[in-house]
Design an enzyme around this catalytic site. Structure first.
Site, PDB file in Angstrom:
ATOM      1  N   GLN A  55     -13.319 -14.415  -5.977  1.00 26.60           N
ATOM      2  CA  GLN A  55     -12.547 -15.658  -6.017  1.00 26.60           C
ATOM      3  C   GLN A  55     -13.122 -16.692  -6.984  1.00 26.60           C
ATOM      4  O   GLN A  55     -12.464 -17.678  -7.292  1.00 26.60           O
ATOM      5  CB  GLN A  55     -12.443 -16.269  -4.615  1.00 26.60           C
ATOM      6  CG  GLN A  55     -11.586 -15.433  -3.673  1.00 26.60           C
ATOM      7  CD  GLN A  55     -11.574 -16.017  -2.270  1.00 26.60           C
ATOM      8  OE1 GLN A  55     -12.471 -15.773  -1.483  1.00 26.60           O
ATOM      9  NE2 GLN A  55     -10.563 -16.811  -1.982  1.00 26.60           N
ATOM     10  N   CYS A  93      -5.663 -18.514   2.402  1.00 26.71           N
ATOM     11  CA  CYS A  93      -6.632 -18.063   1.394  1.00 26.71           C
ATOM     12  C   CYS A  93      -6.822 -19.144   0.353  1.00 26.71           C
ATOM     13  O   CYS A  93      -5.851 -19.742  -0.116  1.00 26.71           O
ATOM     14  CB  CYS A  93      -6.112 -16.786   0.743  1.00 26.71           C
ATOM     15  SG  CYS A  93      -7.202 -16.143  -0.535  1.00 26.71           S
ATOM     16  N   LEU A  94      -8.079 -19.405  -0.006  1.00 29.35           N
ATOM     17  CA  LEU A  94      -8.383 -20.423  -1.015  1.00 29.35           C
ATOM     18  C   LEU A  94      -7.715 -20.096  -2.348  1.00 29.35           C
ATOM     19  O   LEU A  94      -7.442 -20.980  -3.146  1.00 29.35           O
ATOM     20  CB  LEU A  94      -9.901 -20.513  -1.220  1.00 29.35           C
ATOM     21  CG  LEU A  94     -10.741 -20.846   0.025  1.00 29.35           C
ATOM     22  CD1 LEU A  94     -12.221 -20.770  -0.302  1.00 29.35           C
ATOM     23  CD2 LEU A  94     -10.387 -22.217   0.573  1.00 29.35           C
ATOM     24  N   HIS A 135     -10.647  -9.688   5.500  1.00 26.48           N
ATOM     25  CA  HIS A 135      -9.995 -10.456   4.428  1.00 26.48           C
ATOM     26  C   HIS A 135     -10.876 -10.448   3.172  1.00 26.48           C
ATOM     27  O   HIS A 135     -10.389 -10.206   2.060  1.00 26.48           O
ATOM     28  CB  HIS A 135      -9.740 -11.884   4.926  1.00 26.48           C
ATOM     29  CG  HIS A 135      -9.082 -12.787   3.928  1.00 26.48           C
ATOM     30  ND1 HIS A 135      -7.819 -13.318   4.129  1.00 26.48           N
ATOM     31  CD2 HIS A 135      -9.505 -13.278   2.735  1.00 26.48           C
ATOM     32  CE1 HIS A 135      -7.502 -14.078   3.089  1.00 26.48           C
ATOM     33  NE2 HIS A 135      -8.511 -14.081   2.236  1.00 26.48           N
ATOM     34  N   GLU A 136     -12.178 -10.678   3.363  1.00 22.82           N
ATOM     35  CA  GLU A 136     -13.078 -10.759   2.202  1.00 22.82           C
ATOM     36  C   GLU A 136     -13.283  -9.394   1.558  1.00 22.82           C
ATOM     37  O   GLU A 136     -13.349  -9.283   0.336  1.00 22.82           O
ATOM     38  CB  GLU A 136     -14.431 -11.359   2.602  1.00 22.82           C
ATOM     39  CG  GLU A 136     -14.384 -12.750   3.209  1.00 22.82           C
ATOM     40  CD  GLU A 136     -13.601 -13.769   2.397  1.00 22.82           C
ATOM     41  OE1 GLU A 136     -13.315 -13.533   1.210  1.00 22.82           O
ATOM     42  OE2 GLU A 136     -13.252 -14.824   2.965  1.00 22.82           O
ATOM     43  N   HIS A 139     -10.576  -8.759  -0.721  1.00 24.77           N
ATOM     44  CA  HIS A 139     -10.753  -9.441  -2.008  1.00 24.77           C
ATOM     45  C   HIS A 139     -11.576  -8.579  -2.960  1.00 24.77           C
ATOM     46  O   HIS A 139     -11.273  -8.492  -4.147  1.00 24.77           O
ATOM     47  CB  HIS A 139     -11.501 -10.771  -1.817  1.00 24.77           C
ATOM     48  CG  HIS A 139     -10.602 -11.944  -1.541  1.00 24.77           C
ATOM     49  ND1 HIS A 139      -9.578 -12.302  -2.376  1.00 24.77           N
ATOM     50  CD2 HIS A 139     -10.600 -12.848  -0.524  1.00 24.77           C
ATOM     51  CE1 HIS A 139      -8.971 -13.390  -1.882  1.00 24.77           C
ATOM     52  NE2 HIS A 139      -9.565 -13.725  -0.753  1.00 24.77           N
TER      53      HIS A 139
HETATM   54 ZN    ZN Z   1      -8.965 -15.184   0.520  1.00 23.44          ZN
END
Ligand code: ZN
Length: 164
Positions: A55, A93-94, A135-136, A139
């Site tokens: 990210q 999510c960022l 979730h991570e 990514h």
């Molecule tokens: Zn995320």
């Protein structure tokens, strides 16, 4: 205060690239460069409960999860145990501003990873923490929650859904 890093948002192509495993030498270098501190500071600044290196445009298999208010860094993480039981809950999510979604995930998982010190750890987690891990890890494989969501909603920035 450690420096923070800009967070990539969709449709940035770097969010779709699988990250690469990190060597012990690289862990050492990243620690010396303050990368882990910067990643944690970025998560805190963005008010997230987790963040993946992907990210911030770094192709290393590293993520941070906020656990009991303490940021934990996981390097080369692998989920090697998942409960058969699943749960649907909302996630944000960022990297996907303004959207939350309902995502089905394993209710509990077991994670294996290295720490910032290069030490091997195993963590068993359930509910929110298990959700953050999944979730991570997604990514790090170039997968976003919007790919998995059974439903998506537009939301305000200050919505109570945890963003990771
Ligand atoms: Zn995320």
């Amino acid at each position: 205060m450690p420096k923070t890093l800009p967070v990539l948002t969709i449709p940035d192509e770097r969010l779709r690239k699988p990250a690469k495993p990190v060597s012990l030498e690289t862990i050492e270098r990243l620690r010396a460069e303050g990368f882990f501190d910067a990643l944690i500071a970025t998560m805190r600044k963005e008010d997230g409960v987790g963040i993946a290196a992907t990210q911030v445009g770094s192709a290393h298999r590293i993520f941070v999860a906020l656990e009991s208010r303490t940021p934990q860094v996981y390097i080369n993480p692998e989920i090697f145990g998942r409960s058969i039981r699943t749960a649907v809950d909302t996630e944000g999510c960022l990297s996907v501003p303004g959207v939350i979604g309902a995502v089905r995930r394993a209710k509990s998982v077991t994670l294996r990873a290295l720490t910032m010190e290069g030490k091997s750890v195993e963590r068993r987690a359930k509910d929110l923490i298990a959700r953050i891990y999944q979730h991570e890890l997604d990514h790090l494989d170039g997968v976003l929650f919007i790919d998995r969501a059974v439903q998506l909603w537009e939301t305000k920035k200050d919505a109570p859904t945890p963003r990771v």
